[in-house]
Design an enzyme around this catalytic site. Structure first.
Site, mmCIF file in Angstrom:
data_model
loop_
_atom_site.group_PDB
_atom_site.id
_atom_site.type_symbol
_atom_site.label_atom_id
_atom_site.label_comp_id
_atom_site.label_asym_id
_atom_site.label_seq_id
_atom_site.Cartn_x
_atom_site.Cartn_y
_atom_site.Cartn_z
ATOM 1 N N CYS A 1 1.079 -1.108 0.084
ATOM 2 C CA CYS A 1 0.502 -0.079 0.358
ATOM 3 C C CYS A 1 0.741 1.190 0.726
ATOM 4 O O CYS A 1 1.685 1.915 1.406
ATOM 5 C CB CYS A 1 -0.947 0.089 1.879
ATOM 6 N N CYS B 1 0.433 3.796 3.021
ATOM 7 C CA CYS B 1 0.876 3.289 4.062
ATOM 8 C C CYS B 1 2.319 3.544 4.469
ATOM 9 O O CYS B 1 2.764 3.829 5.056
ATOM 10 C CB CYS B 1 0.514 1.813 4.394
#
Length: 130
Positions: free
Chosen positions: A47, A50
């Site tokens: 991600c 993230c």
């Protein structure tokens, strides 16, 4: 800062492990949880949001006040396919009802930062303030 001056930081995978970890640390006055995607073969989360948020949150954690009375749990929500599944346990659970990652919450409060906010140091600092 000495190692004992740092907030307790743990990492778990899955809803059941999160719930048992929070139960183990119910004596802590504040519990923070950050949900993020699993680490892939590159050694980083699949991600991108993230990956962007992680250093911001780590910096704030290093400077958090009252670290001894708090716990921070990093929760892996799965790989991309697992996360994208509408039946992902973190999407379905009423206490979390995630719509995006990363998401940072303070358990037992309404304090919650979504994917874009987790990258903003001032907002992350405000979430951790007393």
């Amino acid at each position: 800062m000495a190692a004992t001056d740092r907030m307790l930081q743990l990492q778990v995978e899955g809803l059941q492990n999160l719930e048992s970890t929070l139960e183990e640390h119910k004596d802590k006055s504040r519990k923070f949880v950050m949900f993020m995607g699993a680490i892939d073969e590159t050694g980083e989360s699949w991600c991108s949001d993230c990956r962007d948020a992680e250093p911001v949150v780590e910096k704030v954690l290093d400077n958090a006040s009252n670290p001894a009375d708090c716990v921070f749990v990093l929760v892996v929500v799965g790989d991309r396919a697992c996360w994208k599944d509408p039946n992902n346990e973190f999407r379905q659970h009423p206490s979390y009802a995630l719509t995006g990652i990363p998401t940072l919450i303070e358990v037992g409060t309404n304090k919650r930062l979504g994917p874009d906010d987790c990258k903003k140091q001032d907002l992350v600092e405000m979430l951790f303030e007393d």
